[in-house]
Design a protein around this motif. Structure first.
Motif, PDB file in Angstrom:
ATOM      1  N   ARG A 482       0.821  -1.216   0.000  1.00 13.34           N
ATOM      2  CA  ARG A 482       0.000   0.000   0.000  1.00 13.34           C
ATOM      3  C   ARG A 482       0.855   1.267   0.000  1.00 13.34           C
ATOM      4  O   ARG A 482       0.542   2.238  -0.684  1.00 13.34           O
ATOM      5  CB  ARG A 482      -0.931  -0.020   1.205  1.00 13.34           C
ATOM      6  N   ALA A 485       2.146   1.748  -3.417  1.00 17.61           N
ATOM      7  CA  ALA A 485       1.098   2.240  -4.313  1.00 17.61           C
ATOM      8  C   ALA A 485       0.847   3.734  -4.092  1.00 17.61           C
ATOM      9  O   ALA A 485       0.628   4.503  -5.035  1.00 17.61           O
ATOM     10  CB  ALA A 485      -0.181   1.445  -4.094  1.00 17.61           C
ATOM     11  N   GLU A 486       0.903   4.158  -2.828  1.00 21.65           N
ATOM     12  CA  GLU A 486       0.704   5.588  -2.525  1.00 21.65           C
ATOM     13  C   GLU A 486       1.832   6.430  -3.125  1.00 21.65           C
ATOM     14  O   GLU A 486       1.583   7.492  -3.710  1.00 21.65           O
ATOM     15  CB  GLU A 486       0.618   5.786  -1.022  1.00 21.65           C
ATOM     16  N   GLU A 488       3.598   5.607  -5.651  1.00 20.55           N
ATOM     17  CA  GLU A 488       3.452   5.599  -7.101  1.00 20.55           C
ATOM     18  C   GLU A 488       2.358   6.571  -7.549  1.00 20.55           C
ATOM     19  O   GLU A 488       2.524   7.303  -8.538  1.00 20.55           O
ATOM     20  CB  GLU A 488       3.128   4.187  -7.575  1.00 20.55           C
ATOM     21  N   SER A 489       1.242   6.597  -6.814  1.00 23.68           N
ATOM     22  CA  SER A 489       0.143   7.488  -7.190  1.00 23.68           C
ATOM     23  C   SER A 489       0.528   8.959  -7.024  1.00 23.68           C
ATOM     24  O   SER A 489       0.023   9.825  -7.735  1.00 23.68           O
ATOM     25  CB  SER A 489      -1.093   7.190  -6.347  1.00 23.68           C
ATOM     26  N   GLU A 490       1.423   9.247  -6.085  1.00 28.49           N
ATOM     27  CA  GLU A 490       1.885  10.622  -5.864  1.00 28.49           C
ATOM     28  C   GLU A 490       3.080  10.987  -6.741  1.00 28.49           C
ATOM     29  O   GLU A 490       3.666  12.061  -6.581  1.00 28.49           O
ATOM     30  CB  GLU A 490       2.263  10.813  -4.389  1.00 28.49           C
ATOM     31  N   ASN A 491       3.408  10.102  -7.660  1.00 24.10           N
ATOM     32  CA  ASN A 491       4.489  10.372  -8.617  1.00 24.10           C
ATOM     33  C   ASN A 491       5.791  10.686  -7.902  1.00 24.10           C
ATOM     34  O   ASN A 491       6.490  11.655  -8.215  1.00 24.10           O
ATOM     35  CB  ASN A 491       4.110  11.528  -9.550  1.00 24.10           C
ATOM     36  N   TYR A 492       6.117   9.806  -6.953  1.00 24.36           N
ATOM     37  CA  TYR A 492       7.365   9.993  -6.214  1.00 24.36           C
ATOM     38  C   TYR A 492       8.541   9.904  -7.177  1.00 24.36           C
ATOM     39  O   TYR A 492       8.509   9.151  -8.146  1.00 24.36           O
ATOM     40  CB  TYR A 492       7.456   8.944  -5.116  1.00 24.36           C
ATOM     41  N   THR A 495      10.111   6.322  -7.924  1.00 21.37           N
ATOM     42  CA  THR A 495       9.053   5.304  -7.965  1.00 21.37           C
ATOM     43  C   THR A 495       9.564   3.961  -8.477  1.00 21.37           C
ATOM     44  O   THR A 495       9.174   2.886  -7.963  1.00 21.37           O
ATOM     45  CB  THR A 495       7.903   5.806  -8.856  1.00 21.37           C
TER      46      THR A 495
END
Length: 558
Positions: A482, A485-486, A488-492, A495
């Motif tokens: 999780r 995924a967070e 990745e969703s925040e475009n770290y 990533t």
């Protein structure tokens, strides 16, 4: 007031009655020869002066009436009809005189001359002992007197002298004013000493000095000699006529005499005054016009500069607003910090000069408008898009964009810092999961089940406990997933590394589950064998084999 009677003196010679009486007595007493000769010589000189005046005044008249197409041949005859006299006064004053009466009869001529004399009276010219009939009858003496009065009133009386201190002073006596002007203009010239309008002009140097004072390019004064009066006079008269356009009212032989005629010299000299005064006035007007044009040109330059600076400033504002509204922010803490530093430099380095420029534009526009009003020019009002109010509106939009940019950068910095903290937590958890999974893989890879049924049963229970622990650990593995995924969703920014490590954790987890299932299968099989073996041993009665031997065989069979 100008009295014509006073002007008759010097125009025509009149013998003194006392002298005539004495002469008659002398004549009667036997001394008549010398007296008669002297009287004849004086009369001849008077007639010569009158002829010079007539010639000078005729040329003067022609110079003023040339534009009207009038040419005077005989002064005494051509002024009789009064029409020429009216034309002359119109040319001198610029005023509109009564229309001359048509006709050539004596009564018509008298009427026209009366109109001219009436105009002179209106101009405060006092005419004494002069009537229209004197001019119509062609009285030479009175005609010359009238013309001299006109010259004195409308030419010489207008002489104004500039004092050395720059003030303008008009002398009370016209003759003195003209003489003072000549003295001031010829001061400092060698062999020139203007004290009158007779003998001071005989050698011609004074005429040349007047021209040289105003136009040194026309005469080489140093080459002139006092011993050559005729050449000097001819040079001055020729230059004045050819280069200055002044009619040659005198001839050298009219001036190069023992006592030149004063009125003729004054009439000619005053033409010099009016010409050079007009040139000076035109020069002053030209300078004023040049100044006005220079002011207008300067205003145009300021306007052009204002419009260019306004356009440049508005372009900079629009470009800056576009850059400030760009939300393509860096994807890292250091990158956002660099953008914040650039934003700070914009505020402290780039923006202040533009703010000063904006203020200077307001001052410049005010200066332009004030200058144009002071110069009686039409005030300048910029186009609507270049007005100060529009610049201020654009500046307000700039500041709004600037404020929004600052908020966006600071929010992004906070977000990046949180992502870095989240990534650090992910790395920490992933590291813990990787260690735990590796250790448990080693644990489930060992098959130390024991050598008998009780030991295998105990190993089975232990395995069940291990399974319970491992299955319970799945939530922690999912927690790592999780977090990844967070991120990745925040475009770290990192990533790819996060996802790779997450995949590694999942791979280890799947490997652990595979090992766990394989171990379970082996353990179940061992347990079944031990049970079958025990059952077989129980059924074999009388068997001499010991349980330990069976256990060993069952183990060997397994």
């Amino acid at each position: 007031m100008v009295e014509l009677q006073n002007n008759f003196k010097g125009i025509h010679w009149e013998p003194d009655p006392a002298q005539i009486t004495d002469g008659e007595d002398d004549f009667e007493s036997g001394n008549s020869t010398s007296k008669l000769f002297e009287r004849s010589r004086i009369k001849a000189l008077a007639e010569e002066r009158e002829n010079v005046q007539k010639k000078t005044f005729t040329k003067w008249l022609n110079a003023h009436l040339n534009q009207d197409g009038i040419k005077i041949d005989d002064l005494y005859i051509d002024l009789r009809d009064g029409k020429t006299l009216l034309k002359l006064l119109e040319a001198l004053t610029g005023e509109r005189l009564p229309r001359p009466t048509k006709g050539k009869m004596r009564i018509h001529c008298l009427e026209n001359v009366d109109k001219a004399l009436g105009f002179l009276t209106e101009q405060c010219v006092h005419l004494e002992n002069l009537g229209a009939h004197d001019i119509v009858d062609g009285n030479g003496r009175l005609t010359l007197g009238l013309l001299w009065t006109v010259i004195l009133r409308f030419q010489i009386q207008d002489v104004v002298v500039d004092r050395p201190d720059g003030a303008m002073t008009e002398t009370r006596q016209a003759k003195d004013a003209l003489l003072l002007w000549c003295q001031m203009k010829t001061a400092g010239y060698n062999n020139v000493n203007v004290r009158n309008f007779t003998t001071s002009w005989r050698d011609g140097l004074a005429f040349n000095a007047l021209i040289h004072k105003h136009r040194p390019d026309l005469i080489d004064y140093n080459t002139l000699s006092k011993a050559q009066p005729v050449e000097n006079l001819q040079n001055a008269f020729q230059v004045a006529e050819d280069r200055l356009g002044l009619a040659q009212l005198l001839d050298p032989e009219d001036v190069n005499v023992e006592h030149p005629d004063e009125k003729s010299v004054m009439t000619y000299v005053v033409t010099y005054y009016h010409y050079f005064s007009k040139v000076k006035e035109e020069t002053v007007q030209a300078k004023r016009l040049k100044k006005v044009l220079a002011e207008a040109e300067h205003s145009d330059d300021l306007i052009a500069q204002y419009e260019k600076l306004t356009s440049d400033l508005l372009d900079w504002i629009e470009q800056t607003i576009e850059l400030l509204n760009d939300r393509t922010l860096a994807n890292s803490v250091s990158g956002v910090q660099a953008q914040l530093q650039s934003f700070s430099n914009y505020r402290t380095v780039e923006k202040p000069p533009k703010f000063t420029e904006k203020g200077n534009l307001e001052i410049q526009l005010f200066t332009i408008q004030q200058k144009m009003r002071a110069n009686n020019q039409r005030p300048y009002f910029p186009k609507e898009e270049k007005m100060v109010s529009e610049i201020n509106k654009a500046w307000e939009r700039l500041e709004k964009a600037e404020h929004a940019r600052e908020i966006a950068l600071r929010d992004e910095l906070i977000r990046q810092e949180k992502l870095e903290q989240l990534a650090a937590r992910f790395d920490r958890k992933a590291g813990m999961r990787e260690t735990w999974l590796a250790e448990n893989q080693r644990l489930v890879s060992q098959d130390n089940f024991g050598h008998d049924l009780p030991a295998v049963e105990a190993a089975t229970k232990k395995h069940e406990a291990i399974e319970t622990d491992i299955f319970a650990y799945e939530e922690r593995v999912n927690a790592v997933v999780r977090v990844a995924a967070e991120l990745e969703s925040e475009n770290y920014r990192d990533t790819d590394r996060i996802l790779a490590r997450k995949d590694n954790v999942l791979r280890l987890w799947e490997q652990l589950l595979d090992l766990l299932r394989a171990r379970r299968m082996r353990l179940d099989l061992t347990l079944q064998v031990h049970k079958i073996y025990r059952k077989s041993c129980t059924c074999l009665t009388g068997s001499r084999s010991s349980p330990s031997a069976c256990s060993l065989r069952s183990t060997a069979a397994i």
